[in-house]
Design a protein around this motif. Sequence first.
Motif, PDB file in Angstrom:
ATOM      1  N   PHE A   1       3.138  -8.240   5.808  1.00  0.00           N
ATOM      2  CA  PHE A   1       3.752  -9.124   6.798  1.00  0.00           C
ATOM      3  C   PHE A   1       3.466 -10.598   6.531  1.00  0.00           C
ATOM      4  O   PHE A   1       3.877 -11.462   7.309  1.00  0.00           O
ATOM      5  N   ARG A   2       2.757 -10.915   5.462  1.00  0.00           N
ATOM      6  CA  ARG A   2       2.440 -12.306   5.155  1.00  0.00           C
ATOM      7  C   ARG A   2       3.716 -13.070   4.779  1.00  0.00           C
ATOM      8  O   ARG A   2       4.593 -12.544   4.079  1.00  0.00           O
ATOM      9  N   PRO A   3       3.860 -14.311   5.208  1.00  0.00           N
ATOM     10  CA  PRO A   3       5.111 -15.055   5.011  1.00  0.00           C
ATOM     11  C   PRO A   3       5.587 -15.145   3.566  1.00  0.00           C
ATOM     12  O   PRO A   3       6.769 -14.921   3.287  1.00  0.00           O
ATOM     13  N   VAL A   4       4.717 -15.492   2.628  1.00  0.00           N
ATOM     14  CA  VAL A   4       5.156 -15.677   1.236  1.00  0.00           C
ATOM     15  C   VAL A   4       5.683 -14.372   0.660  1.00  0.00           C
ATOM     16  O   VAL A   4       6.737 -14.334  -0.003  1.00  0.00           O
ATOM     17  N   ALA A   5       4.986 -13.264   0.936  1.00  0.00           N
ATOM     18  CA  ALA A   5       5.411 -11.968   0.404  1.00  0.00           C
ATOM     19  C   ALA A   5       6.781 -11.576   0.954  1.00  0.00           C
ATOM     20  O   ALA A   5       7.649 -11.088   0.223  1.00  0.00           O
ATOM     21  N   VAL A   6       6.990 -11.794   2.260  1.00  0.00           N
ATOM     22  CA  VAL A   6       8.273 -11.424   2.875  1.00  0.00           C
ATOM     23  C   VAL A   6       9.400 -12.310   2.337  1.00  0.00           C
ATOM     24  O   VAL A   6      10.490 -11.831   2.026  1.00  0.00           O
ATOM     25  N   ALA A   7       9.137 -13.616   2.221  1.00  0.00           N
ATOM     26  CA  ALA A   7      10.161 -14.530   1.700  1.00  0.00           C
ATOM     27  C   ALA A   7      10.560 -14.140   0.277  1.00  0.00           C
ATOM     28  O   ALA A   7      11.759 -14.114  -0.066  1.00  0.00           O
ATOM     29  N   LYS A   8       9.592 -13.818  -0.571  1.00  0.00           N
ATOM     30  CA  LYS A   8       9.895 -13.417  -1.940  1.00  0.00           C
ATOM     31  C   LYS A   8      10.688 -12.114  -1.969  1.00  0.00           C
ATOM     32  O   LYS A   8      11.588 -11.925  -2.800  1.00  0.00           O
ATOM     33  N   HIS A   9      10.366 -11.193  -1.040  1.00  0.00           N
ATOM     34  CA  HIS A   9      11.096  -9.928  -0.970  1.00  0.00           C
ATOM     35  C   HIS A   9      12.568 -10.190  -0.644  1.00  0.00           C
ATOM     36  O   HIS A   9      13.474  -9.593  -1.251  1.00  0.00           O
ATOM     37  N   PHE A  10      12.829 -11.105   0.280  1.00  0.00           N
ATOM     38  CA  PHE A  10      14.212 -11.395   0.635  1.00  0.00           C
ATOM     39  C   PHE A  10      14.937 -12.125  -0.498  1.00  0.00           C
ATOM     40  O   PHE A  10      16.142 -11.913  -0.688  1.00  0.00           O
ATOM     41  N   ILE A  11      14.240 -12.951  -1.231  1.00  0.00           N
ATOM     42  CA  ILE A  11      14.873 -13.582  -2.399  1.00  0.00           C
ATOM     43  C   ILE A  11      15.358 -12.507  -3.366  1.00  0.00           C
ATOM     44  O   ILE A  11      16.467 -12.591  -3.918  1.00  0.00           O
ATOM     45  N   SER A  12      14.560 -11.462  -3.551  1.00  0.00           N
ATOM     46  CA  SER A  12      14.972 -10.375  -4.451  1.00  0.00           C
ATOM     47  C   SER A  12      16.147  -9.595  -3.858  1.00  0.00           C
ATOM     48  O   SER A  12      17.040  -9.150  -4.596  1.00  0.00           O
ATOM     49  N   ILE A  13      16.167  -9.429  -2.525  1.00  0.00           N
ATOM     50  CA  ILE A  13      17.290  -8.744  -1.871  1.00  0.00           C
ATOM     51  C   ILE A  13      18.575  -9.549  -2.057  1.00  0.00           C
ATOM     52  O   ILE A  13      19.633  -9.004  -2.363  1.00  0.00           O
ATOM     53  N   TYR A  14      18.479 -10.873  -1.882  1.00  0.00           N
ATOM     54  CA  TYR A  14      19.653 -11.731  -2.078  1.00  0.00           C
ATOM     55  C   TYR A  14      20.165 -11.629  -3.520  1.00  0.00           C
ATOM     56  O   TYR A  14      21.375 -11.557  -3.775  1.00  0.00           O
ATOM     57  N   GLY A  15      19.216 -11.635  -4.468  1.00  0.00           N
ATOM     58  CA  GLY A  15      19.602 -11.513  -5.872  1.00  0.00           C
ATOM     59  C   GLY A  15      20.318 -10.203  -6.140  1.00  0.00           C
ATOM     60  O   GLY A  15      21.316 -10.159  -6.878  1.00  0.00           O
ATOM     61  N   GLN A  16      19.813  -9.126  -5.522  1.00  0.00           N
ATOM     62  CA  GLN A  16      20.455  -7.816  -5.683  1.00  0.00           C
ATOM     63  C   GLN A  16      21.868  -7.828  -5.097  1.00  0.00           C
ATOM     64  O   GLN A  16      22.803  -7.283  -5.690  1.00  0.00           O
ATOM     65  N   ALA A  17      22.048  -8.484  -3.939  1.00  0.00           N
ATOM     66  CA  ALA A  17      23.364  -8.562  -3.313  1.00  0.00           C
ATOM     67  C   ALA A  17      24.344  -9.316  -4.209  1.00  0.00           C
ATOM     68  O   ALA A  17      25.514  -8.908  -4.367  1.00  0.00           O
ATOM     69  N   LEU A  18      23.895 -10.399  -4.828  1.00  0.00           N
ATOM     70  CA  LEU A  18      24.766 -11.168  -5.719  1.00  0.00           C
ATOM     71  C   LEU A  18      25.148 -10.353  -6.950  1.00  0.00           C
ATOM     72  O   LEU A  18      26.295 -10.410  -7.424  1.00  0.00           O
ATOM     73  N   GLN A  19      24.206  -9.578  -7.459  1.00  0.00           N
ATOM     74  CA  GLN A  19      24.503  -8.743  -8.622  1.00  0.00           C
ATOM     75  C   GLN A  19      25.508  -7.645  -8.268  1.00  0.00           C
ATOM     76  O   GLN A  19      26.416  -7.358  -9.053  1.00  0.00           O
ATOM     77  N   LEU A  20      25.355  -7.035  -7.087  1.00  0.00           N
ATOM     78  CA  LEU A  20      26.290  -5.999  -6.652  1.00  0.00           C
ATOM     79  C   LEU A  20      27.694  -6.557  -6.484  1.00  0.00           C
ATOM     80  O   LEU A  20      28.687  -5.889  -6.767  1.00  0.00           O
ATOM     81  N   THR A  21      27.778  -7.813  -6.019  1.00  0.00           N
ATOM     82  CA  THR A  21      29.085  -8.454  -5.822  1.00  0.00           C
ATOM     83  C   THR A  21      29.774  -8.705  -7.163  1.00  0.00           C
ATOM     84  O   THR A  21      30.996  -8.564  -7.299  1.00  0.00           O
ATOM     85  N   LYS A  22      28.997  -9.051  -8.182  1.00  0.00           N
ATOM     86  CA  LYS A  22      29.566  -9.343  -9.499  1.00  0.00           C
ATOM     87  C   LYS A  22      29.961  -8.092 -10.269  1.00  0.00           C
ATOM     88  O   LYS A  22      30.801  -8.113 -11.159  1.00  0.00           O
ATOM     89  N   ALA A  23      29.294  -6.966  -9.890  1.00  0.00           N
ATOM     90  CA  ALA A  23      29.529  -5.721 -10.641  1.00  0.00           C
ATOM     91  C   ALA A  23      30.964  -5.194 -10.469  1.00  0.00           C
ATOM     92  O   ALA A  23      31.599  -5.407  -9.466  1.00  0.00           O
TER      93      ALA A  23
END
Length: 435
Positions: free
Chosen positions: A413-435
């Motif tokens: 639940f620490r802020p930096v860990a959660v923020a980094k997790h969402f950055i990876s989720i956003y990256g995954q969403a962008l990759q799925l859109t390009k696929a």
Amino acid sequence: MRVTMVISDMNSFGGLEEFAKNLAIGIQHLGHDVSVLSTFWVAPDNQYMRQLREKQVTVVQLPRWISLLTADWATKEKIATALVWLSFPLAVLLSVGLMLARRQAWGKSFTSARNWLRGQWMERVVRPDRRKPFVRFMLLWWKLRWRPDLLHIHGYTSALLFVIDWAYANKLPVVYQEHQTPDKQFDWWKDFHSTINKATIVVGVSEKSASALKEVCGVTQPVVVAYYMVEDPADSGWSRPPEPASAGQPVRVTTLARLYVTKGLTYLLEAIVRVKAVHPDAQFRVYGDGPLRDELLQYAARLGLDGAQIFVGAFTSRAELAQIMRQTDLFVMSSILEGLPISLLEAMSYGCPIVTTMAGGSAEAITDGVNGLLCEPRNPECLAEKIITLLADPALRASLGRAARKSYEESPFRPVAVAKHFISIYGQALQLTKA
């Protein structure tokens, strides 16, 4: 990366708002561009609005006059009253008809006609939420001006599904995060599946929430579990008082909750009655506000409790929250439906001993007898029993408080860990859109 977060509104107090604010600030701190779009006007003194602007996060919102006319209930009541008076001639004609048909007095006929007209105006014209076309225009304007790479929609039931439809039509990737745990006993998720699967990625706030999104809402898109983030109060110099409440001093029991049906506050009041029969000096405080305030005050009075002393209003800053937690000897949560309650995670971060129901993902954060005590939802007898146990045992309270704090320190639940997790989720969403 340019991320626009979409929220329905910013209440003066709420877990969704706290999380969205923290995430926006955290992602911007990691070097990405973030904006927050509210589909309702937010007062400038709102605590979350202030904090976002202090951190230079861009906030976009509907103008105040549009928000009030299209979605504010108090304004809608005034509009309905005005429409009834404007249709006075029609009310007179209806009254004459009623008087003749039912052979009743003029006053009664006129009252019936006026109430019927008010109901018709309210149901057909005034009641519907008419923000959607304005929000769609605002989204299009923001897409053209700011050019976000994706939308992160912070949903609570079906209020923002139309934004998914808009984004899908405009070929904009969507991360949709449902902040509640869907439950079949509520009809809030009816026809959810027809829109939710247009999102690129769906996010649940707990394992239980993620399972419910699939089972109740029919989600077939990828569902990712992403926990809430909670700021560490120790980073601001906060420390828990070393000793529990001394003998003879009233024990202070705290709840942080919006006054809403899912928070189970009537069950809390019933538990308080049982607790006070054994510990009459125990002090219960509920910090929060919401639509059920008057109803809860009335119910408290029927139970013989002083509701005004219990429901003391919402806190408006982190400093005030820290002071509340410093004065808390026991934290209680009585919810019947949750995603993963931020108030519970806050209590853990402040090292409070905890009694909570197992609503939503609460049992994923609290293990009964290890770092808190658990009850089934809608069980005031259990709540009272667990509270009484801890009121009578200061050493157990202190032990559970230390364990709750340790669980937070070792949590995701620490802020930096959660923020980094969402950055990876956003990256995954962008990759799925390009696929």
